[in-house]
Enzyme design. Structure first.
Site, PDB file in Angstrom:
ATOM      1  N   ASN A   9      36.627 -43.322  18.854  1.00 28.96           N
ATOM      2  CA  ASN A   9      37.219 -44.619  18.503  1.00 28.96           C
ATOM      3  C   ASN A   9      38.647 -44.610  19.031  1.00 28.96           C
ATOM      4  OD1 ASN A   9      38.234 -46.928  17.373  1.00 28.96           O
ATOM      5  ND2 ASN A   9      38.334 -46.115  15.278  1.00 28.96           N
ATOM      6  N   LYS A  11      40.715 -46.996  19.033  1.00 26.81           N
ATOM      7  CA  LYS A  11      41.589 -47.942  18.310  1.00 26.81           C
ATOM      8  C   LYS A  11      42.320 -48.829  19.327  1.00 26.81           C
ATOM      9  CE  LYS A  11      41.958 -44.409  14.796  1.00 26.81           C
ATOM     10  NZ  LYS A  11      42.305 -44.237  13.418  1.00 26.81           N
ATOM     11  N   HIS A  95      35.208 -50.452   9.871  1.00 27.12           N
ATOM     12  CA  HIS A  95      36.183 -49.353   9.877  1.00 27.12           C
ATOM     13  C   HIS A  95      37.235 -49.615   8.793  1.00 27.12           C
ATOM     14  CE1 HIS A  95      39.404 -46.703  11.207  1.00 27.12           C
ATOM     15  NE2 HIS A  95      38.470 -46.028  11.871  1.00 27.12           N
TER      16      HIS A  95
HETATM   17  C1  PEP Z   1      38.774 -43.054  13.051  1.00 27.02           C
HETATM   18  O1  PEP Z   1      39.565 -43.836  13.561  1.00 27.02           O
HETATM   19  O2  PEP Z   1      37.614 -43.423  12.829  1.00 27.02           O
HETATM   20  C2  PEP Z   1      39.222 -41.711  12.715  1.00 27.02           C
HETATM   21  C3  PEP Z   1      38.407 -40.911  12.099  1.00 27.02           C
HETATM   22  O3  PEP Z   1      40.509 -41.388  13.091  1.00 27.02           O
HETATM   23  P1  PEP Z   1      41.144 -39.902  13.142  1.00 27.02           P
HETATM   24  O4  PEP Z   1      40.139 -39.019  13.842  1.00 27.02           O
HETATM   25  O5  PEP Z   1      42.408 -40.068  13.908  1.00 27.02           O
HETATM   26  O6  PEP Z   1      41.355 -39.476  11.734  1.00 27.02           O
END
Ligand code: PEP
Length: 249
Positions: A9, A11, A95
């Site tokens: 992901n 983002k 999410h």
């Molecule tokens: C996510 O965005 O789904 C996530 C798990 O982020 P991170 O791995 O940075 O904690």
């Protein structure tokens, strides 16, 4: 045996040029790796570049949200048919960042899930408790409630492609990871709720990913848990070497 899904992901990170560079470096690192399914979910603006860059590889391209209507006066939204015609196959739904900052609710998660499944996209539906809920001993209740509402009025037949991600909110982007045992316990709760909702056969096949500060150095311990069927990786997926190391844990 459930095949694991290793999903990135991104983002709100990376431009199309950065996306091209990423795949140039990432694809050789995972060439021939067929033990797990690999999915990369960039921002919408990078999707066309990601699909072009990943062509001919086994890496699937997903997105981070989808609207439940096919079209209409919904400024700023993107629909399933628009994604499908680009070659998108997966979509992250619900999410915690969408729940926290953009008004996502269990009901809108349900609407998005129905649309994704009906249109043939593979949804990765995120559930998870916040720290206060964990500290109050409410984790199981929260997970059960999120599943019941997210999967409302969806049949096992329709849900065939469903993937769930357990993402404890206190572990996302914080560097705090759930211990493998604690994550496995939460996965077992989700699976038992899936038995209630969809039946035992379906629940036995359901892939439940763990997400929350997965890194190259903790991926193996997490993925060794029988209950954990892959990872949804945020921060550590932005670097091709780091995500490849997680994929190949
Ligand atoms: C996510 O965005 O789904 C996530 C798990 O982020 P991170 O791995 O940075 O904690």
């Amino acid at each position: 045996m459930r095949k694991k899904v290793m999903a990135a992901n991104w983002k709100m990170y990376k431009t199309p040029d950065e996306t091209r560079d990423y795949f140039r470096d990432f694809l050789p690192l995972v060439a021939g790796h067929d033990r797990d399914e690999i999915v990369v979910c960039p921002p919408y603006t990078d999707v066309a570049t990601a699909i072009e860059s990943a062509r001919g590889s086994s890496v699937a391209i997903g997105v981070q949200n989808v609207h439940w209507k096919a079209d209409g006066a919904y400024t700023g939204e993107i629909s399933a048919p628009m994604l499908l015609c680009l070659g998108v196959t997966h979509v992250i739904i619900g999410h915690s960042e969408r729940r926290q900052y953009f008004g996502e609710t269990d009901d809108t998660v349900n609407l998005r899930l129905k649309t994704a499944l009906e249109s043939g996209l593979t949804p990765i539906c995120c559930v998870g408790e916040v720290l206060q809920e964990r500290e109050a001993g409410l984790t199981d209740d929260v997970l059960r409630r999120q599943c019941v509402r997210a999967f409302h009025a969806i049949s096992a037949k329709k849900a065939a492609k469903l993937i769930v991600a357990y993402e404890p909110v206190w572990a996302i982007g914080t560097g705090k990871t759930a211990t493998p045992e604690l994550a496995a316990e939460a996965h077992a709760v989700i699976r038992s709720e899936a038995v209630e909702i969809f039946g035992e056969d379906f629940a036995g096949q359901l892939r439940i990913l763990y997400g929350g500060s997965v890194k190259p150095d903790n991926a193996k311990a997490l993925m060794s848990q029988e209950e954990i069927d892959g990872a949804l990786v945020g921060g550590a997926s932005l670097d091709p070497k780091s995500f490849a190391a997680i994929v190949k844990y």
